[in-house]
Design an enzyme around this catalytic site. Structure first.
Site, mmCIF file in Angstrom:
data_model
loop_
_atom_site.group_PDB
_atom_site.id
_atom_site.type_symbol
_atom_site.label_atom_id
_atom_site.label_comp_id
_atom_site.label_asym_id
_atom_site.label_seq_id
_atom_site.Cartn_x
_atom_site.Cartn_y
_atom_site.Cartn_z
ATOM 1 C CD GLU A 198 -2.988 -1.218 2.205
ATOM 2 O OE1 GLU A 198 -4.061 -1.805 1.983
ATOM 3 O OE2 GLU A 198 -2.737 -0.627 3.282
ATOM 4 C CD GLU A 306 -4.265 -5.786 1.840
ATOM 5 O OE1 GLU A 306 -5.054 -5.229 2.647
ATOM 6 O OE2 GLU A 306 -3.038 -5.615 1.863
#
EC number: 3.2.1.78
Length: 377
Positions: A198, A306
């Protein structure tokens, strides 16, 4: 995923025998995962694949526990497992806790010992044995397990965003990448190398991350041209079907489509957390289809890497799975996160976890995989 706190104390989980890394030549296949148009190819099969995340598996100290997870994944036909390939510290642990790299006083030391990368070695060995494919990333945006901030602290940079441009930090980061990639470059268990978990650069011009992604992915390809490379971003910065909500904007320094167009990036990633982003659950379906359209336009597959909620897993996440499975441009999904029960207790639960052989597992794994397999016939 950003973890709220350290969820797993590994010093008390027993000590495993850790040997130097050697490839398992008895693996199910020697063919490396690849892309084919807008799809992934695994073990000679091109299509859509299901998988999951386990940030903690490389920090387990008992080989039997690792094998338990891999055997369950194989039995469930979950093909891809995303794991943390980093565990950065600024102070060397003294309690037996696993750590991969120490950053202190402007230097970085990689731990190749029994409480270091030899634990990741066994994850790869077990994945080879059970036919599971791994996504391994190299650093965390968040401070869980050190992250970029561990580098920033050790090298005296002013802000975390300096991680992407500080020469000394990037040299240490690339040195770690080289250490990890060189250990497993011959393994067919590697699905992809991932730049970070991320990555964000809040308030930065999108050129900062674009240049970092381009440079780092090119470097990885110079070390290992046979495996796939991806970014690991959440999919922020998208002008396709944008509703103007924050995830679609460029506020975190990301331009999804432009970054995906980099020649040394093989596929795109997107994450989905409405609870954290202040959006509705139904909003997630549009988020998925918008990225699918962007991926199709670029001509590369994307992975819903995710996604998770803290309750009503089946009711909320099953529609996302169906949307992803029906969207041209998306070729797989990995839910966050895997849960199982060991002899000593349950694996970590960050609120998004659901466990093997529960009703949620039946809905979101067993039934989901069956639907994928039925569609591919």
């Amino acid at each position: 995923m950003k973890l709220s706190h350290m969820l797993l104390s590994l010093a008390s989980l027993g000590v495993a025998t850790a040997l130097p890394r050697t490839p398992n030549h008895n693996a199910a296949t020697t063919a490396f995962p690849s892309t084919s148009g807008l799809h992934f190819t695994i073990d000679g099969k091109t299509g859509y694949f299901a998988g999951t995340n386990s940030y903690w598996i490389g920090f387990l100290t008992n080989n039997d526990d690792v094998d338990l997870v891999m055997s369950q994944l194989a039995a469930s036909d979950l093909k891809i497992l995303r794991v943390w390939g980093f565990n950065d510290v600024n102070t060397k642990p003294t309690d037996g806790t696993v750590w991969y790299q120490l950053h202190a006083n402007g230097t970085s030391t990689i731990n190749t010992g029994a409480d270091g990368l030899q634990r990741l070695d066994y994850v790869v060995t077990s994945a080879e044995k059970y036919g599971v494919k791994l996504i391994i990333n190299f650093v965390n945006e968040w401070t869980d397990y050190g992250g970029m901030q561990a580098y920033v602290t050790a090298y005296g940079a002013a802000a975390q965003t300096d991680f992407y441009t500080n020469t000394a930090i990037q040299a240490a980061y690339k040195n770690y990448i080289k250490a990890v990639v060189s250990r497993y470059s011959s393994s067919a268990a590697i699905f992809a190398w991932e730049l970070a978990n991320e990555p964000r650069c809040q308030g930065c011009d999108t050129s900062v991350l674009y240049n970092w992604i381009s440079d780092t992915s090119k470097y990885i390809k110079s070390l290992d041209s046979k495996h796939l490379v991806t970014i690991g971003d959440e999919g922020f910065g998208l002008d396709v079907d944008s509703d103007g909500s924050y995830p679609y904007t460029y506020g975190e320094g990301l331009n999804f489509t432009k970054n995906l167009g980099i020649s040394t990036i093989d596929f795109g990633t997107l994450h989905l957390y409405p609870d954290s982003w202040g959006t509705s659950y139904d909003w997630g379906n549009g988020w998925i289809t918008a990225h699918a359209a962007a991926c199709k336009a670029v001509g590369k597959p994307c992975l819903l890497e995710e996604y998770g909620v803290t309750s009503n897993h089946c009711a909320v996440e099953s529609p996302w799975q169906q949307t992803a499975g029906n969207a041209t441009g998306i070729s797989g999904d990995l839910y966050w996160q895997y849960g199982t029960t060991f002899s000593w207790g349950q694996s970590p639960n960050d609120g998004n976890t659901f466990y093997y052989n529960t009703s949620d597992f039946t809905c979101l794994v067993t039934d989901h995989v069956a639907a994928i397999n039925a569609q591919s016939k």
